[in-house]
Design a protein around this motif. Structure first.
Motif, PDB file in Angstrom:
ATOM      1  N   LEU A 298      13.255  -8.358   0.043  1.00 14.21           N
ATOM      2  CA  LEU A 298      13.212  -6.879   0.078  1.00 14.21           C
ATOM      3  C   LEU A 298      11.869  -6.252   0.089  1.00 14.21           C
ATOM      4  N   ALA A 299      11.013  -6.591  -0.517  1.00 14.10           N
ATOM      5  CA  ALA A 299       9.594  -6.089  -0.728  1.00 14.10           C
ATOM      6  C   ALA A 299       8.848  -6.018   0.573  1.00 14.10           C
ATOM      7  N   TRP A 300       9.035  -6.882   1.560  1.00 17.13           N
ATOM      8  CA  TRP A 300       8.396  -7.082   2.773  1.00 17.13           C
ATOM      9  C   TRP A 300       8.919  -6.025   3.741  1.00 17.13           C
ATOM     10  N   ALA A 301       9.818  -5.072   3.458  1.00 19.28           N
ATOM     11  CA  ALA A 301      10.255  -4.108   4.192  1.00 19.28           C
ATOM     12  C   ALA A 301       9.298  -3.036   4.636  1.00 19.28           C
ATOM     13  N   VAL A 302       8.342  -2.547   3.497  1.00 20.60           N
ATOM     14  CA  VAL A 302       7.370  -1.695   3.624  1.00 20.60           C
ATOM     15  C   VAL A 302       5.938  -2.194   4.151  1.00 20.60           C
TER      16      VAL A 302
ATOM     17  N   MET B 169       2.111 -10.812  -2.739  1.00 17.81           N
ATOM     18  CA  MET B 169       0.934 -10.380  -3.314  1.00 17.81           C
ATOM     19  C   MET B 169      -0.361 -10.493  -2.554  1.00 17.81           C
ATOM     20  N   CYS B 170      -0.480 -11.398  -1.997  1.00 12.99           N
ATOM     21  CA  CYS B 170      -1.507 -11.602  -0.881  1.00 12.99           C
ATOM     22  C   CYS B 170      -1.451 -10.330   0.227  1.00 12.99           C
ATOM     23  N   ALA B 171      -0.322 -10.397   0.680  1.00 12.02           N
ATOM     24  CA  ALA B 171      -0.135  -9.236   1.663  1.00 12.02           C
ATOM     25  C   ALA B 171      -0.650  -7.727   0.998  1.00 12.02           C
ATOM     26  N   LEU B 172      -0.145  -7.401  -0.090  1.00 11.65           N
ATOM     27  CA  LEU B 172      -0.274  -6.273  -0.920  1.00 11.65           C
ATOM     28  C   LEU B 172      -2.036  -6.330  -1.271  1.00 11.65           C
ATOM     29  N   ASN B 173      -2.622  -7.172  -1.686  1.00 12.95           N
ATOM     30  CA  ASN B 173      -4.091  -7.282  -1.685  1.00 12.95           C
ATOM     31  C   ASN B 173      -4.628  -6.784  -0.467  1.00 12.95           C
ATOM     32  N   ALA B 174      -4.149  -7.418   0.723  1.00 17.62           N
ATOM     33  CA  ALA B 174      -4.933  -7.161   1.968  1.00 17.62           C
ATOM     34  C   ALA B 174      -4.694  -5.623   2.464  1.00 17.62           C
ATOM     35  N   THR B 175      -3.359  -5.245   2.087  1.00 20.18           N
ATOM     36  CA  THR B 175      -3.293  -4.081   2.630  1.00 20.18           C
ATOM     37  C   THR B 175      -3.564  -2.768   1.728  1.00 20.18           C
TER      38      THR B 175
ATOM     39  N   PHE C 278      -6.299  -3.027  -0.377  1.00 23.46           N
ATOM     40  CA  PHE C 278      -7.805  -3.011  -0.620  1.00 23.46           C
ATOM     41  C   PHE C 278      -8.907  -3.523   0.677  1.00 23.46           C
ATOM     42  N   TRP C 279      -8.069  -4.371   1.503  1.00 16.73           N
ATOM     43  CA  TRP C 279      -9.069  -5.019   2.430  1.00 16.73           C
ATOM     44  C   TRP C 279      -8.571  -4.606   3.630  1.00 16.73           C
ATOM     45  N   GLY C 280      -8.054  -3.387   4.037  1.00 16.29           N
ATOM     46  CA  GLY C 280      -7.829  -2.635   5.279  1.00 16.29           C
ATOM     47  C   GLY C 280      -6.634  -3.084   6.093  1.00 16.29           C
ATOM     48  N   GLY C 281      -5.577  -3.904   5.472  1.00 16.96           N
ATOM     49  CA  GLY C 281      -4.266  -4.403   6.066  1.00 16.96           C
ATOM     50  C   GLY C 281      -4.582  -4.864   7.274  1.00 16.96           C
ATOM     51  N   TYR C 282      -4.111  -4.242   8.468  1.00 19.51           N
ATOM     52  CA  TYR C 282      -3.959  -4.853   9.813  1.00 19.51           C
ATOM     53  C   TYR C 282      -5.440  -4.268  10.669  1.00 19.51           C
ATOM     54  N   LEU C 283      -6.178  -3.266   9.807  1.00 18.93           N
ATOM     55  CA  LEU C 283      -7.510  -3.243  10.614  1.00 18.93           C
ATOM     56  C   LEU C 283      -8.506  -4.287  10.575  1.00 18.93           C
ATOM     57  N   PRO C 284      -9.399  -4.191  11.424  1.00 16.68           N
ATOM     58  CA  PRO C 284     -10.587  -5.541  11.476  1.00 16.68           C
ATOM     59  C   PRO C 284     -11.492  -5.093  10.235  1.00 16.68           C
ATOM     60  N   PRO C 285     -12.275  -5.952  10.041  1.00 15.40           N
ATOM     61  CA  PRO C 285     -13.130  -5.771   8.740  1.00 15.40           C
ATOM     62  C   PRO C 285     -14.281  -4.727   8.961  1.00 15.40           C
ATOM     63  N   LEU C 286     -14.659  -4.866  10.212  1.00 17.23           N
ATOM     64  CA  LEU C 286     -15.741  -3.695  10.440  1.00 17.23           C
ATOM     65  C   LEU C 286     -15.202  -2.746  11.654  1.00 17.23           C
ATOM     66  N   ASP C 287     -15.560  -1.369  11.334  1.00 18.13           N
ATOM     67  CA  ASP C 287     -14.832  -0.262  12.197  1.00 18.13           C
ATOM     68  C   ASP C 287     -15.726  -0.396  13.801  1.00 18.13           C
TER      69      ASP C 287
ATOM     70  N   TRP D 214      -5.229  -9.637  12.205  1.00 16.43           N
ATOM     71  CA  TRP D 214      -6.303  -9.510  10.976  1.00 16.43           C
ATOM     72  C   TRP D 214      -5.476  -9.688   9.809  1.00 16.43           C
ATOM     73  N   LEU D 215      -4.288  -8.980   9.762  1.00 19.17           N
ATOM     74  CA  LEU D 215      -3.613  -9.060   8.485  1.00 19.17           C
ATOM     75  C   LEU D 215      -3.041 -10.473   7.858  1.00 19.17           C
ATOM     76  N   LEU D 216      -2.737 -11.202   8.983  1.00 19.22           N
ATOM     77  CA  LEU D 216      -2.396 -12.814   8.625  1.00 19.22           C
ATOM     78  C   LEU D 216      -3.680 -13.733   8.136  1.00 19.22           C
ATOM     79  N   LEU D 217      -4.751 -13.082   8.892  1.00 22.12           N
ATOM     80  CA  LEU D 217      -5.947 -13.869   8.365  1.00 22.12           C
ATOM     81  C   LEU D 217      -6.412 -13.515   7.140  1.00 22.12           C
ATOM     82  N   LYS D 218      -6.218 -12.089   6.685  1.00 15.59           N
ATOM     83  CA  LYS D 218      -6.518 -11.836   5.185  1.00 15.59           C
ATOM     84  C   LYS D 218      -5.661 -12.452   4.305  1.00 15.59           C
ATOM     85  N   ILE D 219      -4.345 -12.302   4.563  1.00 19.71           N
ATOM     86  CA  ILE D 219      -3.359 -13.323   3.615  1.00 19.71           C
ATOM     87  C   ILE D 219      -3.474 -14.581   3.470  1.00 19.71           C
TER      88      ILE D 219
END
Length: 348
Positions: free
Chosen positions: A102-106, A262-268, A270-279, A291-296
């Motif tokens: 259920l938590a993955w819905a958001v 928790m890895c997905a929340l950590n990425a979302t 604190f680490w930009g979620g689906y954004l690349p590391p650099l703008d 990008w999100l899967l790599l961070k997870i």
């Protein structure tokens, strides 16, 4: 997706229903498959750090080992102890696994690619994750056995304790992003540090918050060095001692699903979620979900790394860390972050 099914001639209500079911399956099925694979990866990382081979027989490079284990568990007989409360005994693992899904819905997988884009996404995650303790309590109590009950008590106290500090940590992120919406929190991290880094974690004021979140995540998911609910020398195997077959497998799926969450929340957060590391424009050519899967994946590597190298805490050390260190420090950072944001006119 609703518009697509509506264009095929379905009434709007049915089109929405079918599109929602498809969205759920699009998240749930890959998640369950990834759980099987991360168990394999987990074992491989432990083996590498202990100079062992790990799974390497079933399938190429041992890739089918988790599926073989799953088939073995599926074919086993489901045994319910005669003294157990049978109804609650069966419901416990179902609650644990369902809450994980259920938590993955958001969780936003890309810009606009989110199952439920609600304005209180962070509150939803905190509310849903807090329900996981019920599955643990139900399993330990319904087993009608001493060691599972002790383990359930430990687990519930541990999860509730670290949810408090996680809540205050998330408040700091919400204050800086100015929204409870998970997608808005990700977008707020765009060029956050020096105008080029897409990450709250690299902010000097939020970096200690991220460290506390990472450690609290280990405790919340009952991973080493905080796996005191499964301390073999004390509690045999924890609250799932009396379980077998698919009921036991649901606990495993729930545990690893929580780790990935928790890895997905950590990425979302604190680490930009689906954004690349650099703008940098060229990096946006890579799909956000990659990008999100790599961070997870990197977050999961850190979880496995800690489990393979850090010795288990004592229970009194665990509770002291949660209540006497993380709680006051997280409260202090709520004060510091809010004070800094008000002083700099962030809320104007």
């Amino acid at each position: 997706m609703t518009a697509f099914f509506h264009s095929l001639g379905l009434p709007f209500g049915w089109a929405w229903f079918v599109s929602t079911i498809c969205g759920i399956l699009l998240i749930a099925l890959p998640l369950m498959l990834s759980v099987a694979m991360v168990i394999y990866v987990d074992r491989k990382i432990w083996a590498a750090m202990a100079l062992r081979r790990g799974p390497n027989v079933v399938g190429p490079l041992g890739l089918l080992q988790s599926f073989a284990d799953g088939l073995k568990v599926f074919l086993q007989e489901t045994i319910v102890p005669s003294a157990a409360n049978k109804g609650i005994f069966v419901i416990g693992p179902i609650v644990t696994f369902t809450v994980t899904l259920l938590a993955w819905a958001v969780i936003p997988f890309n810009s606009g690619a989110i199952l439920a884009d609600i304005n209180v996404g962070v509150l939803y995650v905190l509310a849903i994750s807090s329900l996981g303790v019920y599955g643990t309590i139900m399993a330990g109590w319904a087993s009608n056995s001493k060691y599972p009950f002790f383990s359930a008590m430990r687990a519930s106290a541990q999860m509730i304790s670290y949810e408090v500090s996680i809540g205050f940590i998330v408040v700091c992120v919400v204050l800086w992003a100015g929204s409870f919406n998970m997608g808005h929190i990700v977008e707020a991290q765009k060029g956050h540090v020096l105008g080029i880094f897409n990450a709250f974690a690299l902010n000097p004021l939020l970096f200690p918050i991220w460290v506390m979140f990472l450690i609290s995540s280990l405790a919340e998911t009952q991973r080493a060095p905080f796996d005191l609910t499964e301390a073999e020398s004390e509690l045999v195997a924890g609250y799932q001692t009396e379980y077998s077959s698919m009921a036991f497998a649901l606990f495993w799926l729930g545990e690893y699903g929580n780790v990935l969450l928790m890895c997905a929340l950590n990425a979302t957060l604190f680490w930009g979620g689906y954004l690349p590391p650099l703008d940098i424009p060229v990096l946006y050519l890579v799909p956000g979900v990659v990008w999100l899967l790599l961070k997870i994946a990197f977050g999961f590597f850190v979880f496995s790394w800690v489990k393979a190298t850090v010795p288990r805490y004592r229970y009194d050390q665990l509770m002291r860390l949660g209540w006497k260190v993380f709680l006051p420090v997280s409260l202090l950072f709520v004060f510091l972050v809010s004070g800094y944001l008000m002083a700099t006119g962030h809320f104007a």
